[in-house]
Design a protein around this motif. Structure first.
Motif, mmCIF file in Angstrom:
data_model
loop_
_atom_site.group_PDB
_atom_site.id
_atom_site.type_symbol
_atom_site.label_atom_id
_atom_site.label_comp_id
_atom_site.label_asym_id
_atom_site.label_seq_id
_atom_site.Cartn_x
_atom_site.Cartn_y
_atom_site.Cartn_z
ATOM 1 N N PRO A 31 2.243 4.489 -10.882
ATOM 2 C CA PRO A 31 0.913 4.095 -11.278
ATOM 3 C C PRO A 31 0.454 5.102 -12.337
ATOM 4 O O PRO A 31 -0.510 4.707 -13.257
ATOM 5 C CB PRO A 31 0.222 4.519 -10.132
ATOM 6 C CG PRO A 31 0.911 5.368 -9.213
ATOM 7 C CD PRO A 31 2.282 4.872 -9.598
ATOM 8 N N ARG A 83 2.057 2.123 -3.342
ATOM 9 C CA ARG A 83 1.151 2.723 -3.969
ATOM 10 C C ARG A 83 1.069 4.233 -3.917
ATOM 11 O O ARG A 83 1.113 5.129 -4.506
ATOM 12 C CB ARG A 83 -0.141 2.071 -3.865
ATOM 13 C CG ARG A 83 -0.482 0.819 -4.680
ATOM 14 C CD ARG A 83 -1.883 0.511 -4.523
ATOM 15 N NE ARG A 83 -2.665 1.363 -5.058
ATOM 16 C CZ ARG A 83 -3.130 1.266 -6.343
ATOM 17 N NH1 ARG A 83 -2.510 0.300 -7.232
ATOM 18 N NH2 ARG A 83 -4.105 2.045 -6.895
ATOM 19 N N THR A 123 0.833 -1.272 0.027
ATOM 20 C CA THR A 123 -0.035 0.054 -0.002
ATOM 21 C C THR A 123 1.166 1.122 -0.004
ATOM 22 O O THR A 123 0.533 2.246 -0.902
ATOM 23 C CB THR A 123 -0.723 0.054 1.138
ATOM 24 O OG1 THR A 123 -1.499 -1.210 1.166
ATOM 25 C CG2 THR A 123 -1.884 1.413 1.294
ATOM 26 N N LYS A 160 -10.797 -2.635 -8.580
ATOM 27 C CA LYS A 160 -10.333 -1.449 -8.053
ATOM 28 C C LYS A 160 -9.005 -0.903 -8.509
ATOM 29 O O LYS A 160 -8.607 0.019 -8.637
ATOM 30 C CB LYS A 160 -10.261 -1.471 -6.312
ATOM 31 C CG LYS A 160 -11.579 -1.347 -5.697
ATOM 32 C CD LYS A 160 -11.198 -1.401 -4.475
ATOM 33 C CE LYS A 160 -12.358 -1.460 -3.524
ATOM 34 N NZ LYS A 160 -12.097 -1.445 -1.972
ATOM 35 N N ASN A 161 -8.083 -1.937 -9.077
ATOM 36 C CA ASN A 161 -6.883 -1.522 -9.373
ATOM 37 C C ASN A 161 -6.987 -1.325 -10.895
ATOM 38 O O ASN A 161 -5.745 -1.069 -11.594
ATOM 39 C CB ASN A 161 -5.769 -2.824 -9.175
ATOM 40 C CG ASN A 161 -5.539 -2.766 -7.660
ATOM 41 O OD1 ASN A 161 -4.657 -2.212 -7.344
ATOM 42 N ND2 ASN A 161 -6.225 -3.572 -7.080
ATOM 43 N N HIS A 162 -8.017 -1.184 -11.790
ATOM 44 C CA HIS A 162 -8.007 -1.024 -12.786
ATOM 45 C C HIS A 162 -6.771 -1.709 -13.984
ATOM 46 O O HIS A 162 -6.093 -1.022 -14.417
ATOM 47 C CB HIS A 162 -7.713 0.484 -13.055
ATOM 48 C CG HIS A 162 -8.804 1.345 -12.468
ATOM 49 N ND1 HIS A 162 -10.208 1.434 -12.578
ATOM 50 C CD2 HIS A 162 -8.691 2.120 -11.298
ATOM 51 C CE1 HIS A 162 -10.720 1.990 -11.604
ATOM 52 N NE2 HIS A 162 -9.871 2.515 -10.866
ATOM 53 N N LEU A 163 -6.967 -2.851 -13.752
ATOM 54 C CA LEU A 163 -5.866 -3.564 -14.676
ATOM 55 C C LEU A 163 -6.311 -3.939 -15.911
ATOM 56 O O LEU A 163 -7.597 -3.888 -16.159
ATOM 57 C CB LEU A 163 -5.579 -4.823 -13.563
ATOM 58 C CG LEU A 163 -4.859 -4.798 -12.260
ATOM 59 C CD1 LEU A 163 -5.127 -5.940 -11.653
ATOM 60 C CD2 LEU A 163 -3.836 -3.997 -12.264
ATOM 61 N N ARG A 174 1.478 -3.743 -8.269
ATOM 62 C CA ARG A 174 1.256 -2.951 -7.187
ATOM 63 C C ARG A 174 -0.118 -3.179 -6.497
ATOM 64 O O ARG A 174 -0.879 -2.506 -6.135
ATOM 65 C CB ARG A 174 1.196 -1.489 -7.485
ATOM 66 C CG ARG A 174 2.310 -1.077 -8.415
ATOM 67 C CD ARG A 174 3.549 -0.950 -7.986
ATOM 68 N NE ARG A 174 4.559 -0.672 -8.506
ATOM 69 C CZ ARG A 174 5.966 -1.268 -8.133
ATOM 70 N NH1 ARG A 174 6.066 -2.105 -7.242
ATOM 71 N NH2 ARG A 174 6.928 -0.867 -8.920
ATOM 72 N N ILE A 175 -0.243 -4.459 -6.418
ATOM 73 C CA ILE A 175 -1.778 -5.074 -5.760
ATOM 74 C C ILE A 175 -1.377 -4.993 -4.260
ATOM 75 O O ILE A 175 -0.232 -5.359 -3.705
ATOM 76 C CB ILE A 175 -1.933 -6.360 -6.143
ATOM 77 C CG1 ILE A 175 -2.025 -6.318 -7.789
ATOM 78 C CG2 ILE A 175 -3.175 -6.889 -5.471
ATOM 79 C CD1 ILE A 175 -2.980 -5.678 -8.363
ATOM 80 N N MET A 218 -11.142 -6.622 -5.960
ATOM 81 C CA MET A 218 -9.613 -5.944 -5.955
ATOM 82 C C MET A 218 -9.293 -5.712 -7.420
ATOM 83 O O MET A 218 -8.580 -4.686 -7.886
ATOM 84 C CB MET A 218 -8.890 -7.141 -5.436
ATOM 85 C CG MET A 218 -7.371 -6.793 -5.195
ATOM 86 S SD MET A 218 -6.382 -7.383 -6.615
ATOM 87 C CE MET A 218 -6.365 -9.026 -6.207
ATOM 88 N N GLN A 252 -3.414 -8.405 -17.277
ATOM 89 C CA GLN A 252 -2.827 -8.430 -15.993
ATOM 90 C C GLN A 252 -3.958 -9.139 -15.223
ATOM 91 O O GLN A 252 -3.480 -9.904 -14.169
ATOM 92 C CB GLN A 252 -2.748 -6.976 -15.541
ATOM 93 C CG GLN A 252 -1.703 -6.170 -16.309
ATOM 94 C CD GLN A 252 -1.681 -4.682 -15.772
ATOM 95 O OE1 GLN A 252 -2.620 -4.168 -15.853
ATOM 96 N NE2 GLN A 252 -0.467 -4.385 -15.495
ATOM 97 N N ARG A 256 3.393 -0.419 -17.519
ATOM 98 C CA ARG A 256 3.077 -1.370 -16.273
ATOM 99 C C ARG A 256 2.928 -2.717 -16.860
ATOM 100 O O ARG A 256 3.613 -3.735 -16.135
ATOM 101 C CB ARG A 256 1.494 -0.879 -15.995
ATOM 102 C CG ARG A 256 1.191 -1.096 -14.541
ATOM 103 C CD ARG A 256 -0.164 -0.501 -14.336
ATOM 104 N NE ARG A 256 -0.394 -0.751 -12.975
ATOM 105 C CZ ARG A 256 -1.809 -0.344 -12.629
ATOM 106 N NH1 ARG A 256 -2.519 0.236 -13.379
ATOM 107 N NH2 ARG A 256 -2.234 -0.723 -11.402
#
Length: 468
Positions: free
Chosen positions: A251, A109, A106, A338-341, A316-317, A335, A345, A258
């Motif tokens: 990020p 991030r 965290t 939220k991480n917009h992968l 970066r999880i 998850m 990915q 990435r």
DNA sequence: TTGCAGTGTCATACC
DNA sequence: AGGGTATGACACTGC
């Protein structure tokens, strides 16, 4: 086998004494055959169980060795710089041991926006690949095109690695990048269509090798510590470079960069090998680089703990691999959202999750197998005990039957000795039999009448069967 | 060098 | 349909 013969001989002897024991004998034989078959089937099980007990006793030692190896690994990396910095080893180990904590992730991030220098980013990106695909056992096998021995002679590097099986992958990777090593180029070079999500298969192209990461038997533990300790090889180096250059990735970077970082980390699946076992000649290195994915894929299995940790870190999880694996599917999907992968990915993370699940399942499966073997072994013991008990009971019954037969014979003789026919002569027991009717009456009947009656009875029974 | 046990992964079937 | 689980098979490592 001798027991079989002995038992059969006894059974035959008993059968001679008691003509009605055919059923008992058959049952006993069946039971005996079953037990013998079970014995035969589980000889291998017994042998493997011995090894299992030894494994259990050595697992505690292995757990201690894990932490010891961690210190050794760090000590080896710091040896070239400052041989007297033993205190350094401790602090580094502590740092490494916290490398994959959710809290740490965290923090990483939140650090991203503070990085702005693009040149530094480029440099750090170059650094990130060696970190990710570190685990080099043989320094000469870094890259076919990069000449590490230009900086350090092969002998020097071997001397460095000879102190410890855990070669300092971090330092060598730094050297590799200083030699103009471009990780993205390499990852693109070995990117093949149809490969398995870039995990094991793509990684297989790399000639890099894991330092010893305390793999081996991990028992059935699947906790976070287990993953973290296994991830020390790559993760430790990764962390160290972070402290050197700050964040590697941001990020705010494009999804492309990435993705590149992801690919770099996902390329790190080589088996951990000792320096002596790694490719040592340039020809061999070249051969390794040219190997097809399927040929080297399975060589990479055991390092996945390390690499999936790196994968999660590269993405970066803010979750450890263990959490990724163990969290409910809803949390996992949340998850991911939220991480917009990117799709790739997401699929990578799903692979990580699936492999982790399957790994635990395989461990449970093997545990169940062993338990089943233990249960079967206990069943064998119980059946053998039961068999002995039944044999004793059987012999007791046979003795009782023999005694009763003898008594009956004596009674027969006694009765016939007292019987007299109409003319007062003694009745011959060979010509007559005592017949008891259902009403309780007792008759003395000539044998030939009994035989004729029996014939009639059997004929009637056959007729009834035919009619029925 | 060979054999074995342990391990991770994959493929597949099933739930 | 998608995800989880179970398990056989395979390749690999370390002993």
């Amino acid at each position: 086998m001798a027991e079989d013969v002995d038992l059969k001989a006894r059974q035959e002897a008993l059968d001679d004494c008691s003509p009605h024991q055919g059923g008992d004998q058959l049952e006993l034989r069946e039971e005996e055959e079953d037990i013998n078959q079970s014995n035969h089937n589980h000889v291998d099980s017994l042998l493997s169980l011995e090894g299992y007990l030894q494994l259990l006793s050595s697992q505690m030692e292995n757990m201690l060795e894990v932490s010891l190896l961690e210190d050794i690994q760090v000590a080896s990396s710091s040896r070239g710089r400052d041989s007297s910095s033993s205190h350094h080893n401790v602090s580094l180990t502590q740092t490494l041991s916290h490398c994959f904590s959710p809290c740490d992730a965290t923090l990483l991030r939140t650090d991203y926006p503070t990085q702005a220098n693009s040149e530094m980013r480029h440099l750090q990106r170059q650094e990130s690949f060696p970190q990710s695909s570190s685990n080099i056992a043989n320094p000469e096998s870094l890259l076919p095109g990069s000449n590490l021995t230009g900086l350090f002679s092969a002998a020097d590097i071997r001397n460095l690695t000879a102190h410890d099986d855990n070669f300092d992958e971090i330092k060598l990777m730094s050297l590799a990048s200083e030699e103009g090593f471009d990780p993205i180029e390499v990852s693109q070079l070995f990117e093949e269509p149809g490969s398995d999500l870039g995990l094991s298969l793509n990684s297989s192209h790399s000639t890099t090798f894991h330092s010893v990461c305390s793999e081996g038997a991990v028992g059935y533990s699947n906790d976070v510590k287990s993953f973290s300790s296994h991830g020390l090889g790559a993760g430790g180096g990764h962390r160290q470079e972070h402290s050197k250059y700050g964040q590697v990735e941001y990020p705010g970077d494009s999804q492309c960069s990435r993705e590149a970082t992801l690919q770099q980390f996902l390329h790190n699946h080589a088996y951990n090998q000792l320096p002596s076992q790694a490719a040592s000649t340039p020809e061999h290195q070249q051969q390794m680089w040219m190997e097809k994915p399927n040929e080297v894929k399975d060589r990479c299995h055991n390092s996945t703990d390390t690499n999936v940790s790196s994968d999660a870190k590269a993405l970066r999880i803010p979750f450890s691999v263990d959490e990724i694996v163990s969290m409910p599917v809803d949390s996992f999907n949340t998850m991911l959202a939220k991480n917009h992968l990117m799709d790739t990915q997401v699929s990578h993370l799903r692979v990580i999750r699936r492999r982790g699940k399957n790994k635990a399942a395989a461990q449970n499966c093997r545990k169940r197998k062993l338990n089943a073997l233990l249960d079967l072994e206990e069943d064998i013991r119980n059946l053998q005990t039961q068999k002995e008990s039944l044999k004793k009971e059987h012999s007791q019954c046979s003795r009782s039957i023999s005694k009763m037969k003898q008594k009956l014979h004596n009674l027969y003789c006694d009765i016939f000795s007292r019987l007299r026919d109409d003319q007062g002569r003694p009745v011959n027991p060979c010509q007559c039999v005592i017949h008891c009717s259902s009403g309780g009456s007792v008759f003395i009947i000539p044998k030939h009448l009994v035989k004729s009656e029996q014939k009639q009875d059997s004929e009637n029974e056959q007729k009834q069967k035919k009619d029925g």
